[in-house]
Design an enzyme around this catalytic site. Structure first.
Site, short mmCIF file in Angstrom:
data_model
loop_
_atom_site.label_atom_id
_atom_site.label_comp_id
_atom_site.label_asym_id
_atom_site.label_seq_id
_atom_site.Cartn_x
_atom_site.Cartn_y
_atom_site.Cartn_z
N CYS A 1 -16.34 52.20 -14.15
CA CYS A 1 -17.03 53.29 -14.22
C CYS A 1 -16.03 53.98 -15.02
CB CYS A 1 -17.82 54.88 -13.20
SG CYS A 1 -18.35 55.33 -14.51
N HIS B 1 -16.67 49.89 -4.24
CA HIS B 1 -16.04 49.45 -5.63
C HIS B 1 -14.12 49.13 -4.20
CE1 HIS B 1 -17.89 49.76 -9.67
NE2 HIS B 1 -18.12 50.78 -8.64
N ARG C 1 -23.11 43.70 -15.91
CA ARG C 1 -23.66 45.26 -15.90
C ARG C 1 -22.58 46.38 -15.84
NH1 ARG C 1 -22.76 49.87 -13.63
NH2 ARG C 1 -23.76 49.61 -11.89
N ASP C 2 -21.92 46.10 -14.37
CA ASP C 2 -20.70 47.01 -13.86
C ASP C 2 -19.84 46.67 -14.25
OD1 ASP C 2 -18.78 48.93 -11.97
OD2 ASP C 2 -20.53 49.25 -10.62
N HIS D 1 -22.31 50.19 -2.02
CA HIS D 1 -21.87 49.81 -3.48
C HIS D 1 -20.78 50.34 -3.21
CE1 HIS D 1 -22.23 49.34 -8.42
NE2 HIS D 1 -21.85 50.32 -7.47
N ASN E 1 -15.45 46.21 -8.68
CA ASN E 1 -16.33 45.94 -6.83
C ASN E 1 -16.25 45.60 -6.11
OD1 ASN E 1 -18.14 46.40 -9.48
ND2 ASN E 1 -19.27 47.45 -8.05
#
Ligand code: HMG
Ligand code: MG
Length: 303
Positions: free
Chosen positions: A240, A209, A15-16, A207, A249
């Site tokens: 993002c 990055h 996803r990310d 989370h 990430n």
């Protein structure tokens, strides 16, 4: 240093990672990659995002991906869900966990999800309630906790207030996002000191990055404070599109290596994860940031 015996890694690469890639992967490639990740020992994979396809074109095939993967027992398959419409799609894709998301800073929230914070909260409440009724677990991401690309520092009271509201809505886990990779260990300690006075550490995930190379240092700091749930992306993919400066990430590969060296159990086999990282690197057509992937390639581990 107090390190946990065991941590849980939430793999967010599909996803990310893929939401931010220039090269558009085919649906079958996404499915193949997720199937590879499913047999590495990971217990949680965020496989896609049921946002508006116009806003995140790389994940427009979310439903086909969710329907196409081979589910392994013991693995939670999660997806990003912005609103009711997204939840309907996620449920029809048989998703186990709905991950709602918003930002601690007003400007990033507006740019990312097209609404002020005050209008976002009721939407998330509706999603969390309906997801729970449909027997899905829920997680909420709170972005820009450690810095906003538009507003810089976000007041701690604002982070506490929104976190409190999200917990009151019944989320199972709150993932605190360092969206632009700006955090440092002293800041992580300061913010966690305040939040852990109010919320159980078992319900907080981090989370990070790795824009500025600080992700593992920040993770160690959080581990030392009792946090055991961390998001990572295979190969160090991630970013993002609505946060300038947001890059990969924390690489799951590097996190697993570090934990193995420190005697912390992750349940994930580094060799298998590296094969998945190499596979996705070839598909993206660019060198990925994971140090362990590059090290493994340089010593011919894959031949
Ligand atoms: P909007 O345009 O404000 O939505 O989008 P709306 O409710 O006004 O609806 C407008 C139209 O979109 C309607 O269609 C809806 O049906 C449709 P029309 O009636 O005009 O034909 N629509 C949808 N279609 C499909 N799926 C949906 C959906 N919702 C509405 N779910 C929305 C609001 C939030 C949907 C939009 O802004 C969006 O999709 N944004 C994407 C944001 C995003 O994905 N950002 C990246 C992920 S967040 C991140 O990376 C940070 C994180 O990793 C943590 C960290 O690092 O900090 C999580
Ligand atoms: Mg992110």
């Amino acid at each position: 240093m107090k390190v946990p015996k065991k941590i849980s890694i939430k793999e967010v690469g599909p996803r990310d990672g893929l939401q931010n890639e220039q090269v558009l992967l085919s649906t079958s490639d996404k499915i193949s990659w997720i199937d590879m990740l499913s047999v590495t020992g990971l217990s949680y994979i965020e496989i896609t995002s049921f946002v508006h396809p116009k806003w995140i074109p790389p994940l427009r095939d979310a439903l086909d991906v969710a329907k196409g993967i081979k589910r392994q027992p013991g693995v939670t398959y999660a997806a990003l869900v912005p609103n009711r419409k997204g939840l309907e799609r996620a449920i029809s894709g048989n998703i186990d966990e709905a991950a709602v998301f918003m930002s601690a800073s007003e400007t990033h929230n507006q740019k990312n999800i097209n609404k002020p914070i005050s209008e976002t909260l009721p939407i998330l409440k509706e999603v969390i309630t309906e997801a729970t009724e449909a027997k899905l677990t829920t997680r909420a991401y709170l972005s820009t906790v450690f810095g906003c690309p538009y507003e810089k520092n976000v007041p701690l009271e604002q982070i506490v207030r929104i976190s409190e509201t999200l917990f009151e809505m019944g989320i199972d886990e709150l993932s605190l996002g360092d969206t632009i990779g700006a955090a440092n260990p002293v800041q992580v300690e300061l913010i966690l000191e305040t939040l852990l006075n109010r919320f159980p550490k078992e319900k907080i995930a981090l989370h990070f990055h790795n824009t500025r190379g600080m992700a593992l240092a920040n993770i160690i700091t959080a581990m030392n404070m009792g946090i055991t749930s961390f998001d990572g992306a295979c190969g160090g993919l991630g970013g993002c599109p609505y946060a300038p400066g947001s890059s990969g990430n924390a690489a799951t590969d590097d996190l697993i290596y570090m934990c193995a060296q420190m005697g912390i159990e992750t349940g994930v086999e580094l060799g298998k994860l590296l094969l998945a990282a190499k596979w996705i690197e070839e598909k993206t057509g660019r060198q990925l940031p994971s140090h362990n992937l590059q090290a493994a390639k340089s010593i011919d581990c894959f031949s």
